[in-house]
Design a protein around this motif. Structure first.
Motif, short mmCIF file in Angstrom:
data_model
loop_
_atom_site.label_atom_id
_atom_site.label_comp_id
_atom_site.label_asym_id
_atom_site.label_seq_id
_atom_site.Cartn_x
_atom_site.Cartn_y
_atom_site.Cartn_z
N GLU A 180 12.91 -4.82 -6.96
CA GLU A 180 14.06 -4.47 -6.13
C GLU A 180 13.72 -4.78 -4.68
O GLU A 180 12.59 -4.57 -4.23
CB GLU A 180 14.36 -2.98 -6.31
N LYS A 217 8.96 -1.09 -1.89
CA LYS A 217 9.12 -1.21 -3.34
C LYS A 217 8.36 -2.42 -3.88
O LYS A 217 7.69 -2.34 -4.93
CB LYS A 217 10.60 -1.35 -3.69
N GLN A 218 8.43 -3.53 -3.18
CA GLN A 218 7.77 -4.75 -3.62
C GLN A 218 6.25 -4.59 -3.61
O GLN A 218 5.56 -4.99 -4.55
CB GLN A 218 8.20 -5.94 -2.75
N ASN A 259 4.49 -1.78 -3.70
CA ASN A 259 4.07 -0.80 -4.71
C ASN A 259 4.08 -1.40 -6.11
O ASN A 259 3.18 -1.13 -6.92
CB ASN A 259 4.97 0.43 -4.65
N ASP A 311 8.54 5.27 -0.02
CA ASP A 311 9.73 4.45 -0.30
C ASP A 311 10.72 4.56 0.86
O ASP A 311 11.74 5.26 0.78
CB ASP A 311 10.37 4.89 -1.61
#
Length: 221
Positions: free
Chosen positions: A56, A61-62, A64, A155
């Motif tokens: 996403e 996010k990328q 993690n 996040d």
């Protein structure tokens, strides 16, 4: 092994040159995490034989997700417009082997001859050394164990790198490697040196004042 995790979004112009310097090194695992590129980024990466995973959109996010599939004992988070120095793997291992060090990053060099850039570099490097506060474009690195203990990148839509370092500082020290990474000047060239710097400082001030990262991200866009 060091896992180099590179979050990307429409980086077809930069990604090949960054990857060339990392290939054919048995100590390095390269993971490119795509956030929905609409150009040829993914095609270029796959043609070079580098692992690509889809996530996403959102740098936190990328990164993690990249960390979750990484096989390395050490994680290094690299922006797609930033070049690591030769022999960086030895510098990373040496830095993390020091007592009380939980993470690290490199000093910063900006690839530009724009007036004022040298002063910006100096300010960034003084801040990093004095306050142990490197940002994401300085190639943050950390052991897999410490990354899991701190819960990974928060996040957030912005300031995720800053917040990670703040959390890590409560657990130990942040090493700053004197050998610099070289990052693109595209942000400074687009808006100008002082306007870009002013925007960056306003974002940090807003974050310290408790304004939500969601609002800050909208302002930044």
């Amino acid at each position: 092994m060091i896992s180099v995790i590179i979050p990307v979004l429409n980086e077809a112009k930069n990604i090949k040159n960054i990857l060339i310097l990392l290939l054919d090194n048995p100590q390095i695992e390269i993971i490119v995490v795509d956030g929905g590129s609409e150009d040829k980024t993914v095609e270029i990466v796959e043609e070079m034989g580098v692992k690509v995973v889809s996530a996403e959109r959102g740098r936190a996010k990328q990164m993690n997700l990249g960390a979750s599939v990484a096989q390395g004992d050490i994680l290094l988070f690299l922006h797609a417009d930033t070049q690591l120095p030769l022999g960086f793997e030895k510098l990373v291992i040496q830095a993390l082997s020091q007592p009380q060090i939980v993470a690290g990053a490199f000093s910063l060099k900006i690839a530009s001859k724009l007036w004022g850039i040298k002063l910006i570099e100096k300010m960034v490097n003084v801040r990093s050394q004095l306050f142990q506060l490197p940002y994401g474009d300085q190639a943050i690195f950390i052991s897999q164990d410490w990354f899991q203990k701190v819960g990974g990148f928060p996040d957030l839509p912005i300031m995720e790198d800053f917040e990670l370092i703040v959390r890590l500082k409560k657990l130990g020290k942040i090493a700053i490697v004197s050998t610099p990474v070289i990052t693109s000047a595209r942000r400074w060239e687009k808006l100008g040196v002082w306007k870009t710097t002013l925007i960056n400082q306003q974002i940090i001030m807003a974050y310290f004042l408790g304004i939500s990262p969601q609002k800050i991200a909208l302002w930044y866009k």
